[in-house]
Design an enzyme around this catalytic site. Structure first.
Site, mmCIF file in Angstrom:
data_model
loop_
_atom_site.group_PDB
_atom_site.id
_atom_site.type_symbol
_atom_site.label_atom_id
_atom_site.label_comp_id
_atom_site.label_asym_id
_atom_site.label_seq_id
_atom_site.Cartn_x
_atom_site.Cartn_y
_atom_site.Cartn_z
ATOM 1 N N LYS A 112 0.825 -1.210 0.000
ATOM 2 C CA LYS A 112 0.000 0.000 0.000
ATOM 3 C C LYS A 112 0.864 1.267 0.000
ATOM 4 O O LYS A 112 0.394 2.326 -0.384
ATOM 5 C CB LYS A 112 -0.966 -0.022 1.168
ATOM 6 C CG LYS A 112 -2.063 -1.064 0.963
ATOM 7 C CD LYS A 112 -3.126 -1.024 2.024
ATOM 8 C CE LYS A 112 -4.293 -1.928 1.687
ATOM 9 N NZ LYS A 112 -3.946 -3.370 1.777
HETATM 10 C C1 PLP Z 1 -4.492 -4.467 1.156
HETATM 11 C C2 PLP Z 1 -3.686 -5.697 1.059
HETATM 12 C C3 PLP Z 1 -4.019 -6.725 0.128
HETATM 13 C C4 PLP Z 1 -5.244 -6.658 -0.744
HETATM 14 O O1 PLP Z 1 -5.150 -5.655 -1.721
HETATM 15 P P1 PLP Z 1 -6.446 -5.178 -2.543
HETATM 16 O O2 PLP Z 1 -5.976 -4.071 -3.403
HETATM 17 O O3 PLP Z 1 -7.435 -4.729 -1.502
HETATM 18 O O4 PLP Z 1 -6.928 -6.346 -3.302
HETATM 19 C C5 PLP Z 1 -3.175 -7.817 0.048
HETATM 20 N N1 PLP Z 1 -2.086 -7.943 0.847
HETATM 21 C C6 PLP Z 1 -1.744 -6.988 1.741
HETATM 22 C C7 PLP Z 1 -0.544 -7.193 2.591
HETATM 23 C C8 PLP Z 1 -2.523 -5.829 1.879
HETATM 24 O O5 PLP Z 1 -2.175 -4.900 2.770
#
Ligand code: PLP
Length: 469
Positions: A112
């Site tokens: 993120k």
């Molecule tokens: C948010 C997150 C996901 C999922 O991502 P999306 O874009 O919501 O599909 C997967 N792995 C981690 C570690 C995350 O923080």
């Protein structure tokens, strides 16, 4: 570049407005009116760029005239300066034609950061230009909150308030938020669960009178277009490194809200030779059921070892539906209304066939997750986090063609999720990287509030009147 709503009932907006708006007024999500396209020659020209230079090339067409090239370049430089790996997103080889794209070298150790480091810089620049300040408000059950706080902590024009359920996020995740002591960062521990947090945030967005005059309220959850845009870049990055445009590859993507894998889909639509996008879910498998059995129905949440993928409904799936239904906003609005009233819908034959030309899916439960972490550690010494393990397990189950390069996205560092790693037989808590090594000794600051809208509004208003704003 203009952006239209997936429900067809809102005026198209430019890039700047879309970033500052979040949800469209008709309840839909904004998508680009037309996608930029990179032909084979243009892709060849992009080969060998470093990550930041590539990011500028890939994002520039989406930004349109909203930022100058120099502004975009400066934003990208600042956004990725805090990453702890010189390559930003290194590719690691796990096996024959099997690769892991490590997306956890940002400040909060999860993918993120790619989007939120960029979005923080972008907001600050847009706000400075407009002479405005904004409140960023969000709810988190883990990764989003810390990434948003890290993205905004140095923003002169942003005050950020992040709600987390008191006592219900892991210690590492809480500390990554609450040890940021910048004046513009406000952590609120709500006496309730994640749903309570989300409902409070929604209520604040619905009625903004508690904010000072002229103050914007901005959402940084995964429906914000700028987050999707920043995530398109690493698909280009990995595919180019593995031989695009001459050679195809496939991606396995651990999926929750469908933001990350939707970015991969856009990359494919933009001309990147992507053979298939593999949607890897944990036991919260609404997308897997939809793609395999045409069953898009809400089921109760199942807490798993990969908590950042624990969702009942994937909000960004609506963006794909818009394309599957020939960009007919009214068709999407109808599906979403059916879902709201009955908790389910199924796709038309044509839409389902369309989805399957781009996507496949696998569901990996906790047992499969733990087994994959254990097996990989035993055979190669590489320690996967549980989210990345879902992707790797899915890739190995789905894969039939050993000549096709397969890239699994590693979305978090294992130190963030010690429980899963321990269950896989790893003898200790995996160590935090050096920039976070003293996390458990740092002072924390957060406010505990009841799950009560009035209390929250009063708290925010008071914080804003005392602070720099
Ligand atoms: C948010 C997150 C996901 C999922 O991502 P999306 O874009 O919501 O599909 C997967 N792995 C981690 C570690 C995350 O923080």
């Amino acid at each position: 570049m203009r952006y239209v709503s997936t429900r067809g009932g809102a005026e198209p907006l430019g890039f700047e407005e879309v970033v500052l708006t979040g949800l469209a007024p008709d309840g839909g999500l904004f998508v680009p009116e037309r996608l930029p396209h990179f032909d084979a020659e243009q892709l060849r020209e992009l080969q060998g760029r470093d990550y930041r230079a590539l990011a500028v090339e890939v994002m520039a067409p989406f930004v349109g005239g909203a930022l100058s090239d120099a502004e975009l370049r400066a934003l990208v430089e600042r956004a990725y300066a805090g990453f702890a790996h010189r390559a930003v997103a290194p590719l690691v080889q796990l096996g024959h034609n099997e690769w892991l794209l490590e997306l956890f070298h940002g400040p909060t150790l999860a993918f993120k950061d790619f989007a939120l480091q960029f979005l923080g810089q972008l907001l600050d620049l847009l706000l400075a230009r407009r002479g405005q300040r904004a409140v960023v408000l969000g709810a988190t059950s883990g990764d989003t909150g810390s990434a948003a706080i890290e993205g905004c902590r140095r923003c002169a024009n942003v005050d950020i308030f992040i709600l987390h359920p008191h006592g219900r996020v892991s210690e590492v995740q809480r500390r990554q938020m609450t040890t940021v002591l910048a004046d513009n960062v406000h952590n609120i521990a709500v006496e309730g669960d994640f749903d309570d947090c989300q409902n409070l945030v929604k209520a604040c967005f619905a009625d903004r009178v508690f904010l000072p005059e002229g103050r914007l309220l901005v959402a940084v959850n995964s429906i914000n277009w700028a987050r999707i845009m920043a995530q398109i870049v690493y698909y280009f990055w990995a595919a180019l490194a593995l031989g695009a445009p001459a050679r195809q590859c496939a991606f396995a993507v651990p999926t929750g809200n469908f933001g990350d894998v939707y970015a991969g889909y856009l990359a494919a639509r933009m001309g990147l030779p992507v053979a298939r996008l593999l949607v890897a879910t944990n036991a919260n498998d609404i997308l897997h059921r939809c793609l395999t059995a045409n069953d898009h129905s809400r089921r109760p949440l199942v807490p798993s070892l990969s908590p950042s993928m624990d969702i009942m409904v994937s909000s960004n799936f609506e963006r794909l539906l818009f394309d599957l239904y020939g960009r007919e906003g009214s068709a999407v609005a109808e599906l979403m209304e059916r879902f709201r009233t009955t908790g389910r819908f199924s796709l038309s034959e044509e839409a389902l066939a369309g989805a399957r030309t781009w996507f496949a899916s696998e569901r990996v439960d906790d047992e499969g997750t733990v087994a994959t972490i254990a097996e990989e550690y035993r055979t190669s010494g590489y320690l996967l986090d549980p989210h990345s393990a879902v992707g790797v397990a899915a890739a190995r189950r789905w894969r039939r063609d050993p000549a096709l390069p397969m890239v699994a996205l590693a979305t978090a560092h294992p130190a963030k999720f010690p429980e899963a790693v321990r269950r896989a037989g790893y003898p200790a808590d995996p160590p935090l990287p050096s920039h976070l090594a003293d996390l458990h000794a740092r002072p924390e600051r957060y406010e505990v509030l009841p799950a009560d809208l009035e209390a929250l509004r009063r708290h925010i208003a008071a914080a804003l009147s005392q602070g720099r704003g």
